[in-house]
Write a protein that holds these residues in place. Structure first.
Motif, PDB file in Angstrom:
ATOM      1  N   TYR A 108       0.858  -1.175  -0.031  1.00 32.08           N
ATOM      2  CA  TYR A 108       0.008  -0.153   0.023  1.00 32.08           C
ATOM      3  C   TYR A 108       0.744   1.149   0.102  1.00 32.08           C
ATOM      4  CZ  TYR A 108      -4.256  -2.656   1.000  1.00 32.08           C
ATOM      5  OH  TYR A 108      -5.395  -3.321   1.247  1.00 32.08           O
ATOM      6  N   TYR A 109       0.471   2.302  -1.081  1.00 35.69           N
ATOM      7  CA  TYR A 109       1.391   3.510  -0.980  1.00 35.69           C
ATOM      8  C   TYR A 109       0.611   4.819  -0.413  1.00 35.69           C
ATOM      9  CZ  TYR A 109       3.784   0.475  -4.723  1.00 35.69           C
ATOM     10  OH  TYR A 109       4.136  -0.379  -5.480  1.00 35.69           O
ATOM     11  N   LEU A 110       1.343   5.499   0.359  1.00 34.55           N
ATOM     12  CA  LEU A 110       0.982   6.808   0.674  1.00 34.55           C
ATOM     13  C   LEU A 110       1.400   7.704  -0.388  1.00 34.55           C
ATOM     14  CD1 LEU A 110      -0.408   8.862   2.535  1.00 34.55           C
ATOM     15  CD2 LEU A 110       1.779   8.915   3.867  1.00 34.55           C
ATOM     16  N   VAL A 111       0.424   7.991  -1.262  1.00 28.19           N
ATOM     17  CA  VAL A 111       1.021   8.990  -2.408  1.00 28.19           C
ATOM     18  C   VAL A 111       0.485  10.409  -2.177  1.00 28.19           C
ATOM     19  CG1 VAL A 111       0.138   9.529  -4.779  1.00 28.19           C
ATOM     20  CG2 VAL A 111       0.315   7.192  -4.001  1.00 28.19           C
ATOM     21  N   SER A 112       1.357  11.357  -2.448  1.00 24.69           N
ATOM     22  CA  SER A 112       1.053  12.902  -2.075  1.00 24.69           C
ATOM     23  C   SER A 112       1.200  13.643  -3.491  1.00 24.69           C
ATOM     24  CB  SER A 112       1.892  13.446  -1.349  1.00 24.69           C
ATOM     25  OG  SER A 112       1.826  14.773  -1.097  1.00 24.69           O
ATOM     26  N   ALA A 126      -2.745  14.096   0.298  1.00 18.57           N
ATOM     27  CA  ALA A 126      -2.036  12.722   0.253  1.00 18.57           C
ATOM     28  C   ALA A 126      -3.408  11.833   0.317  1.00 18.57           C
ATOM     29  CB  ALA A 126      -1.362  12.568   1.490  1.00 18.57           C
ATOM     30  N   HIS A 127      -3.110  10.561  -0.087  1.00 27.72           N
ATOM     31  CA  HIS A 127      -3.930   9.265  -0.121  1.00 27.72           C
ATOM     32  C   HIS A 127      -3.191   8.070   0.191  1.00 27.72           C
ATOM     33  CE1 HIS A 127      -6.754   6.483  -2.413  1.00 27.72           C
ATOM     34  NE2 HIS A 127      -7.245   6.379  -1.044  1.00 27.72           N
ATOM     35  N   PHE A 128      -3.714   7.336   1.340  1.00 22.51           N
ATOM     36  CA  PHE A 128      -3.244   6.095   1.586  1.00 22.51           C
ATOM     37  C   PHE A 128      -4.004   5.367   1.173  1.00 22.51           C
ATOM     38  CE2 PHE A 128      -0.033   4.233   5.211  1.00 22.51           C
ATOM     39  CZ  PHE A 128       0.401   3.421   4.276  1.00 22.51           C
ATOM     40  N   GLY A 129      -3.825   4.580   0.058  1.00 26.49           N
ATOM     41  CA  GLY A 129      -4.870   3.753  -0.926  1.00 26.49           C
ATOM     42  C   GLY A 129      -4.413   2.438  -0.859  1.00 26.49           C
ATOM     43  N   ASN A 130      -4.847   1.587  -1.778  1.00 27.83           N
ATOM     44  CA  ASN A 130      -4.485   0.485  -2.283  1.00 27.83           C
ATOM     45  C   ASN A 130      -4.597   0.344  -3.720  1.00 27.83           C
ATOM     46  OD1 ASN A 130      -7.094   0.228  -3.033  1.00 27.83           O
ATOM     47  ND2 ASN A 130      -7.781  -1.000  -1.285  1.00 27.83           N
ATOM     48  N   PRO A 131      -4.140  -0.918  -4.326  1.00 29.63           N
ATOM     49  CA  PRO A 131      -4.294  -0.901  -6.145  1.00 29.63           C
ATOM     50  C   PRO A 131      -5.668  -1.216  -6.389  1.00 29.63           C
ATOM     51  CG  PRO A 131      -2.663  -2.512  -4.904  1.00 29.63           C
ATOM     52  CD  PRO A 131      -3.392  -1.906  -3.635  1.00 29.63           C
ATOM     53  N   PRO A 132      -6.130  -0.606  -7.482  1.00 28.70           N
ATOM     54  CA  PRO A 132      -5.372   0.085  -8.439  1.00 28.70           C
ATOM     55  C   PRO A 132      -5.396   1.572  -8.101  1.00 28.70           C
ATOM     56  CG  PRO A 132      -7.760  -0.319  -9.222  1.00 28.70           C
ATOM     57  CD  PRO A 132      -7.484  -0.945  -7.749  1.00 28.70           C
TER      58      PRO A 132
END
Length: 328
Positions: free
Chosen positions: A111-115, A187-193
């Motif tokens: 899981y990526y925390l994307v900003s 920022a969003h700590f999401g999941n695939p896709p």
């Protein structure tokens, strides 16, 4: 089912449920691919017949571990799909009563925390001006992994430092906010896709945290769990469900192209097929039902008081079934 349901709208719990009825709650993302395959190929029904039971399966879409846990405890669903964080929370909450425990993992996925804020390179750069979207504040596995990362960054006393700038947003909406920009969500700590869509859809989007780095390697992010009573009262249905999951895991591993088509078809996902296939074939991704590397989160949550009971091993918060052997 494409709408988000709530525990109140799923239907009133029945007082007595016969063997052969199964209500499963899932959420959003490729992490639920094994359930998509099981639904598409009617694997639960297939393995039910092998047990001599005709199983009727109802699929329910929810968002966030809190909603899933409420639905399970109200008796509105039988199998809950959510992150390891919500599992540990409800295991602790029902310890000695309903005794909710894990049934299986849905695989190892990072899981990526994307900003999309160019000034934010790590979680240490996040400020009160930022807003972190995740499924459920303080409960979801994303929130718990962020708390563990915060504890490593600032010490256990400040493990929930970033909770105050976190907001509960369904993954599809959060992904749209990161891709389009112009909202308070940075920022969003999401999941695939969704995380991969963000990285592909906005040149400013970048990874500031990877769950594997926090947990010390490949780890089960999303799991399935149930009450002890359901497992005891429905042994054939339970066994058929686990067998169906195992078959689905083997199918996805052996047939990534067909699995990608299944995901798009079942979830009505608007996603680039090549991007989806890249996710499924990612060497970091492993589709299997044995939980892996979940204990670091359990130990952390007990240490900071998020749960009261300290599990000695994974077999305390997962049912002691054969496929759990070797799990962690």
């Amino acid at each position: 089912m494409s709408v988000i349901a709530t525990a109140a709208t799923i239907g009133a719990p029945s007082l007595a449920r016969a063997e052969g009825q199964l209500r499963i709650a899932e959420q959003f993302g490729v992490v639920y691919l094994l359930l998509n395959v099981a639904q598409d190929q009617k694997l639960i029904e297939k393995h039910g017949k092998a047990q001599g039971v005709d199983i009727k399966v109802d699929w329910v879409k929810l968002s966030g571990g809190s909603a899933v846990n409420d639905a399970l405890l109200s008796g509105a669903i039988d199998i809950a799909g959510a992150g390891v964080g919500p599992l540990l929370t409800i295991w602790d909450r029902t310890h000695g009563r309903q005794n909710v425990r894990g049934v299986a993992s849905l695989g190892n996925l990072p899981y990526y925390l994307v900003s999309n804020n160019p000034n934010v390179k790590t979680i240490a750069d996040l400020s009160d001006k930022d807003r972190i979207a995740l499924p459920a504040v303080g409960v979801s596995v994303q929130s718990r992994v962020l708390q563990l990362a915060s504890a490593k960054q600032w010490g256990d006393a400040q493990y929930n430092k970033l909770d105050k700038i976190s907001v509960a947003v369904p993954h599809p909406d959060a992904a749209a906010a990161i891709i389009n920009g112009g909202t308070e969500i940075s920022a969003h700590f999401g999941n695939p896709p969704f995380q991969e869509q963000e990285l592909a859809g906005n040149p400013k989007a970048h990874i500031i945290l990877n769950s594997y780095q926090v947990l010390g390697g490949p780890s089960s992010a999303t799991v399935l769990y149930a009450t002890e009573k359901f497992r005891k009262d429905n042994p054939k249905t339970y066994k058929a469900f686990v067998a169906a999951l195992d078959e689905a895991a083997k199918f996805v591993t052996a047939n990534p192209d067909k699995a990608a088509d299944t995901y798009i078809r079942v979830s009505n996902a608007r996603i680039d097929r090549d991007l989806l296939l890249k996710i499924i074939k990612n060497p970091e991704v492993q589709f299997k039902i044995t939980p892996q590397n979940t204990y670091p989160l359990a130990e952390f949550m007990q240490r900071v008081g998020a749960i009261k009971n300290k599990p000695a091993s994974v077999k305390e918060y997962f049912f002691d079934d054969a496929h759990i052997n070797g799990g962690s």
